[in-house]
Design an enzyme around this catalytic site. Structure first.
Site, PDB file in Angstrom:
ATOM      1  N   HIS A 364      14.915 -16.970  78.355  1.00 45.87           N
ATOM      2  CA  HIS A 364      15.034 -17.995  77.219  1.00 45.87           C
ATOM      3  C   HIS A 364      14.116 -19.066  77.648  1.00 45.87           C
ATOM      4  O   HIS A 364      14.250 -20.218  76.761  1.00 45.87           O
ATOM      5  CB  HIS A 364      16.662 -18.701  77.478  1.00 45.87           C
ATOM      6  CG  HIS A 364      17.665 -17.504  76.691  1.00 45.87           C
ATOM      7  ND1 HIS A 364      17.956 -17.871  75.383  1.00 45.87           N
ATOM      8  CD2 HIS A 364      18.348 -16.782  77.559  1.00 45.87           C
ATOM      9  CE1 HIS A 364      18.808 -16.886  75.295  1.00 45.87           C
ATOM     10  NE2 HIS A 364      19.126 -16.163  76.347  1.00 45.87           N
ATOM     11  N   LYS A 555      19.298 -32.227  68.479  1.00 43.92           N
ATOM     12  CA  LYS A 555      19.386 -31.467  69.648  1.00 43.92           C
ATOM     13  C   LYS A 555      19.186 -32.083  71.170  1.00 43.92           C
ATOM     14  O   LYS A 555      19.199 -33.003  71.163  1.00 43.92           O
ATOM     15  CB  LYS A 555      17.827 -30.767  69.463  1.00 43.92           C
ATOM     16  CG  LYS A 555      16.631 -31.370  69.460  1.00 43.92           C
ATOM     17  CD  LYS A 555      15.372 -30.836  69.075  1.00 43.92           C
ATOM     18  CE  LYS A 555      15.209 -30.375  67.808  1.00 43.92           C
ATOM     19  NZ  LYS A 555      14.776 -28.783  67.824  1.00 43.92           N
ATOM     20  N   ARG A 556      19.215 -31.378  72.166  1.00 46.94           N
ATOM     21  CA  ARG A 556      19.312 -31.916  73.424  1.00 46.94           C
ATOM     22  C   ARG A 556      18.164 -32.860  73.799  1.00 46.94           C
ATOM     23  O   ARG A 556      16.841 -32.435  73.009  1.00 46.94           O
ATOM     24  CB  ARG A 556      19.389 -30.824  74.525  1.00 46.94           C
ATOM     25  CG  ARG A 556      20.708 -29.969  74.641  1.00 46.94           C
ATOM     26  CD  ARG A 556      21.659 -30.904  75.093  1.00 46.94           C
ATOM     27  NE  ARG A 556      21.554 -31.437  76.358  1.00 46.94           N
ATOM     28  CZ  ARG A 556      22.330 -31.163  77.338  1.00 46.94           C
ATOM     29  NH1 ARG A 556      23.324 -30.326  77.319  1.00 46.94           N
ATOM     30  NH2 ARG A 556      22.060 -31.821  78.713  1.00 46.94           N
ATOM     31  N   LYS A 561      10.890 -31.615  73.584  1.00 48.41           N
ATOM     32  CA  LYS A 561      11.199 -31.576  72.314  1.00 48.41           C
ATOM     33  C   LYS A 561      10.753 -32.678  71.374  1.00 48.41           C
ATOM     34  O   LYS A 561      10.901 -32.659  70.284  1.00 48.41           O
ATOM     35  CB  LYS A 561      12.882 -31.420  72.253  1.00 48.41           C
ATOM     36  CG  LYS A 561      13.410 -30.190  72.795  1.00 48.41           C
ATOM     37  CD  LYS A 561      14.825 -30.290  72.468  1.00 48.41           C
ATOM     38  CE  LYS A 561      15.660 -28.980  73.231  1.00 48.41           C
ATOM     39  NZ  LYS A 561      15.650 -27.771  72.122  1.00 48.41           N
ATOM     40  N   THR A 663      17.227 -22.518  67.514  1.00 51.00           N
ATOM     41  CA  THR A 663      18.155 -22.020  66.525  1.00 51.00           C
ATOM     42  C   THR A 663      18.310 -23.099  65.569  1.00 51.00           C
ATOM     43  O   THR A 663      18.847 -22.845  64.398  1.00 51.00           O
ATOM     44  CB  THR A 663      19.203 -21.220  67.247  1.00 51.00           C
ATOM     45  OG1 THR A 663      19.883 -22.256  68.124  1.00 51.00           O
ATOM     46  CG2 THR A 663      18.701 -20.185  67.866  1.00 51.00           C
ATOM     47  N   LYS A 667      19.455 -23.030  61.290  1.00 53.69           N
ATOM     48  CA  LYS A 667      20.404 -23.665  60.661  1.00 53.69           C
ATOM     49  C   LYS A 667      20.095 -24.560  59.545  1.00 53.69           C
ATOM     50  O   LYS A 667      20.675 -24.589  58.557  1.00 53.69           O
ATOM     51  CB  LYS A 667      21.400 -24.394  61.729  1.00 53.69           C
ATOM     52  CG  LYS A 667      22.008 -23.653  62.728  1.00 53.69           C
ATOM     53  CD  LYS A 667      22.551 -24.482  63.794  1.00 53.69           C
ATOM     54  CE  LYS A 667      22.768 -23.772  65.198  1.00 53.69           C
ATOM     55  NZ  LYS A 667      22.765 -24.903  66.342  1.00 53.69           N
TER      56      LYS A 667
HETATM   57  C1  LIG Z   1      22.106 -25.149  67.390  1.00 56.23           C
HETATM   58  C2  LIG Z   1      22.587 -25.928  68.467  1.00 56.23           C
HETATM   59  C3  LIG Z   1      21.711 -26.273  69.274  1.00 56.23           C
HETATM   60  C4  LIG Z   1      20.381 -25.828  69.658  1.00 56.23           C
HETATM   61  O1  LIG Z   1      19.626 -26.591  68.698  1.00 56.23           O
HETATM   62  P1  LIG Z   1      17.829 -26.607  69.056  1.00 56.23           P
HETATM   63  O2  LIG Z   1      17.373 -27.426  67.831  1.00 56.23           O
HETATM   64  O3  LIG Z   1      17.562 -25.112  68.912  1.00 56.23           O
HETATM   65  O4  LIG Z   1      17.504 -26.898  70.407  1.00 56.23           O
HETATM   66  C5  LIG Z   1      22.144 -27.226  70.307  1.00 56.23           C
HETATM   67  N1  LIG Z   1      23.434 -27.801  70.120  1.00 56.23           N
HETATM   68  C6  LIG Z   1      24.314 -27.527  69.197  1.00 56.23           C
HETATM   69  C7  LIG Z   1      25.571 -28.390  69.244  1.00 56.23           C
HETATM   70  C8  LIG Z   1      23.979 -26.593  68.342  1.00 56.23           C
HETATM   71  O5  LIG Z   1      24.574 -26.233  67.425  1.00 56.23           O
END
Ligand SMILES: *Cc1c(COP(=O)(O)O)cnc(C)c1O
Length: 822
Positions: A364, A555-556, A561, A663, A667
């Site tokens: 990952h 995101k985190r 990032k 991911t 979305k």
């Molecule tokens: C989808 C999702 C992530 C992953 O987001 P990235 O932008 O791909 O890092 C992290 N936290 C939550 C709550 C999510 O739904």
């Protein structure tokens, strides 16, 4: 079995659902219409919904057993499930019935759903991927079991105090969890510590055994996982630690009762809390124990199930596929060998063949700080037999390597499972690759980087093991459930096929040219923005304009990032507004959310910078409606479901070559946001799908990043060259956003200048700003923007986890659908 027929009392109509709910409020919760709270009504509805899963669940498990189906076991330290009620109702086809039932009780379904606490048993993308996989596996009728840990505390709750992140424990089980079934009868004993000794078996063969170990009991908790629109209900089995009876006797006989009770509590600590690091390895003993604890219980469980129908192990890989979600469960390779060799007494080669055929490993991340490397001293103390087995695996493996490449000691060193040095380490990724028949990356670029840069030696040795499985998301949760308005509009034009076949969204393409449809599309987006605006007002007491461009990065928090790059853009806009108030500025609302690991000081400082910029910008009367900045607290699945549908612009701006897939990017685009992003992870594949005119790409690509790094990257060059950038870094350094402590943010400026700007924000700044300007320009042409928005949704078919899972099933697991009759 006749008694497995659907209980007629558990009807799928609104009246039965309501009756069931009322019965649960009375007989399960012991309340009546006067004493029951809104939470009780949520619980009643959840229990009534759960009842409708149970018989399908039993029928599913029975059918898998009867058909002796090959099962896939998905092992993951994280399952970031979020809320379950809405999802279960959707998958059972009970949404309308539940809405009616809720209304008859004087509520909206939404109000009741809001009472559910998120199951936050994961950090971010990796844990959410596991949750999306469970949904796709069940929807595609694949015989699968998820295995993980039932943490007492999930990912911490983030609040913002005085602009800083503050963590509080996520006591998610406080009011119980209606979705799980404790299985106190399914316990497994797990061992730790002790030593190994030799013994001679009845044939006079020398064998090894693990003795004097401590025992902990693993108790199973099962959560049903329903498929969409079918009768499949798979199982997610999470393990919780309990002190063993043995433990009780030994300790309590010692005489010190209080000490013994305290020691018992300590031994149950193993499953107490999720480690809150995303993409960072922390070599702590307790974490190693968590990993082995759930792996050992899981492998025992798999053996118990296999042995019910098989006398020998010849068919094991034909009945069992185990997928390792990153290296976190990779100790399973040594554990399977231990059981086959020490307990079942297979010879080593036979056991090894079975093991390699059984396991698949998903990588990952390529961030070096995330790779798991356990100190040999620690692993040998906690799991003495496993250390011996790992050494034996490595020795046999390296013998083969030396034979094939006799003149390449550098290669032997790179491939070795043991990293030599002062403090020897076990490289879990090397163990996972050696012990698996498949190694996959999670996006095309990521897999290429694995082949070329991270594991080139393994790629030379075993090119056939490497394969790509680009991540996805489940469109059930991430479109149908979280955006019912857009889903209804889509279905009104192309039907509902997309819900289980996302490729059908292509049928929307022609409607991008239909101005009536574009108008309806824009109305839905506007409505989702108004809902988010209300949420922002309730959380942050900030009024945002739903007509403005919603520019969102959630995101985190991680330096790779590059939330800080986004912050630099916000300050750029602010300075431009102040300098030139009369110019034709595009009104924007820039929204951030995300948790920083509690020990990640830089990430926490970035949150403080963002909230400080927000305070300054939002309170400056010269700015007005032109710019608003919002940091929403406690990013989690449930608020992601509110935030993502409201986005116009999705920020996916990691340094090229650092984000394995992402991911969140999928979305957003699925919900009609345009992406501003780098050529990183799955952004590249999103670009390929939507076309270059429907995405904003900027910055260095991964080749450019490597080339600049090796040539010698000098951030000062960019700082001195760009006047806006120069000014902003000085503002940050000199206290423009922190007048109460002028040097507060100096470490951020230092990171970007004197400390070398590891993630190359300054190299990409120009290109990012120019790209943001292009986005603003397109926004002024709402017709063009909306066309592009529709095309983004229409072209997201590839990014369903249904497609991802179909590829895993065919290429790695060799598992097939099993239809459940009901
Ligand atoms: C989808 C999702 C992530 C992953 O987001 P990235 O932008 O791909 O890092 C992290 N936290 C939550 C709550 C999510 O739904």
């Amino acid at each position: 079995m006749a008694e497995n027929k659907l209980n007629p009392k558990l009807g799928m109509d609104a009246a039965s659902l309501k009756k069931s709910l009322e019965n649960h409020i009375r007989f399960t919760l012991g309340k009546d219409q006067y004493t029951s709270t809104t939470y009780d009504r949520y619980s009643g509805l959840a229990l009534a919904t759960r009842d409708r899963l149970i018989e399908r669940w039993i029928q599913t498990q029975q059918t898998y057993y009867d058909k002796n189906a090959k099962r896939v076991y998905y092992l993951s330290l994280e399952f970031l499930l979020g809320r379950t009620l809405g999802n279960s109702l959707m998958n059972l086809g009970l949404q309308k019935e539940a809405e009616k039932t809720a209304q008859e009780l004087g509520y909206s379904l939404e109000e009741l759903r809001e009472k559910e606490w998120d199951a936050g048993l994961g950090n971010g993308g990796l844990g959410r991927l596991a949750a999306c996989f469970l949904d796709s596996l069940a929807t595609m009728e694949l015989p699968a079991v998820g295995y993980g840990i039932r943490y007492d505390y999930g990912i911490f709750f983030q609040s913002i105090r005085d602009g800083w992140q503050v963590e509080t424990p996520d006591n998610w089980l406080r009011f119980g969890n209606v979705w799980e079934f404790p299985r106190p009868e399914f316990t497994c004993v797990v061992h730790f510590y002790g030593r190994t000794e030799d013994w001679l078996d009845e044939n006079g063969w020398k064998r090894k055994r693990w003795v004097d170990a401590e025992e902990i009991v693993a108790v199973a908790y099962d959560t049903p996982v329903p498929g969409y629109g079918n009768n499949t209900v798979n199982n997610l089995r999470l393990w919780s630690a309990k002190a063993s009876r043995e433990f009780d006797l030994n300790y309590f006989n010692g005489g010190d009762y209080i000490q013994a009770v305290a020691a018992k509590a300590t031994s149950e600590n193993i499953t107490k809390v999720l480690y809150p690091n995303d993409n960072v390895f922390e070599g702590k003993e307790l974490r190693l124990k968590q990993e082995y604890f759930f792996v050992s219980a899981t492998i025992q469980d798999i053996f118990r199930r296999y042995k019910k129908t098989h006398k020998t192990f010849d068919q094991f890989p034909d009945k069992v596929a185990i997928q390792l979600n990153d290296t976190h469960p990779a100790i399973a390779i040594a554990e399977l060998m231990r059981i086959l060799v020490d307990i079942e007494r297979l010879d080593w080669d036979a056991a090894w063949n079975i093991t390699v055929q059984t396991f698949g490993y998903t990588n990952h991340t390529i961030l070096p700080e995330a790779l798991e490397k356990w100190s040999v001293g620690l692993l040998g103390r906690v799991l003495p037999r496993h250390l011996e087995i790992i050494y034996e695996i490595n020795s046999r493996f390296l013998d083969g390597v030396r034979e094939r490449y006799p003149a390449d000691p550098d290669l032997w060193r790179d491939l070795s499972i043991i990293e030599e040095g002062e403090d020897k380490k076990i490289r879990m990724a090397n163990l996972a690759i050696v012990g698996s028949h498949s190694l996959n990356g999670v996006a095309a670029l990521h897999t290429e980087i694995l082949k070329k840069s991270v594991f080139p030696g393994f790629y030379r040795l075993w090119p056939e093991k490497f394969n790509n499985k680009t991540n996805g998301v489940t469109q059930r949760r991430w479109l149908k459930l979280c955006n019912p308005e857009l889903s209804a509009l889509i279905s009104s034009k192309i039907g509902e096929g997309w819900i289980t076949n996302l490729g059908e969204l292509r049928k929307l393409e022609p409607f991008a040219e239909d101005s009536g449809f574009r108008n309806e599309w824009a109305q839905v987006k506007k409505k989702k923005k108004e809902q988010l605006a209300a949420y922002i007002l309730s959380r942050n007491n900030i009024e945002v304009n739903p007509e403005s461009l919603f520019d969102i990065q959630v995101k985190r928090l991680h330096e790779y990032k590059r939330q800080l790059l986004n912050a630099l853009h916000v300050v750029t806009l602010y300075n431009r507004i102040i300098d030139n108030p009369a110019a034709d500025h595009v009104p924007r609302t820039v929204i951030f959310a995300g948790k920083a690991a509690p020990g990640y000081w830089m990430a926490k400082l970035i949150i403080k910078l963002i909230t400080s910029i927000a305070d300054k910008v939002n309170s400056d009367p010269r700015v007005g409606d032109l710019l608003k900045v919002v940091f929403l607290r406690n990013y989690a699945v449930s608020n992601a479901e509110k935030i993502i549908p409201a986005a116009n612009l999705s920020e996916q701006i990691s340094t090229a070559g650092t984000e394995a897939s992402g991911t969140g990017n999928m979305k957003f685009a699925l919900n009609g946001a345009l992406t501003i992003g780098t050529l990183d992870g799955a952004n590249i594949e999103i670009l390929e799908e939507v076309g270059k005119d429907n995405i904003f790409i900027f910055g260095l690509d991964s080749t450019g990043v490597s080339a600049l790094k090796s040539k010698g990257y000098d951030p000062y060059y960019y700082y001195n060259k760009n006047r806006e950038l120069y000014r902003i870094l000085n503002q940050i350094r000199q206290g423009f956003f922190s007048p109460d402590q002028v040097d507060r943010f100096a470490p951020l400026a230092d990171a970007l200048l004197s400390n070398g700007d590891t993630y190359m924000l300054l190299a990409d700044y120009d290109s990012y700003i120019a790209c943001q300007d292009r986005a603003a320009k397109l926004w002024k042409d709402q017709d063009a923007w909306n066309k592009s928005s529709i095309l983004n949704t229409a072209r997201m078919g590839k990014f369903s986890t249904d497609r991802t899972i179909a590829e895993y099933a065919k290429d790695i697991w060799k598992v097939h659908p099993v239809h459940i009759d009901f």
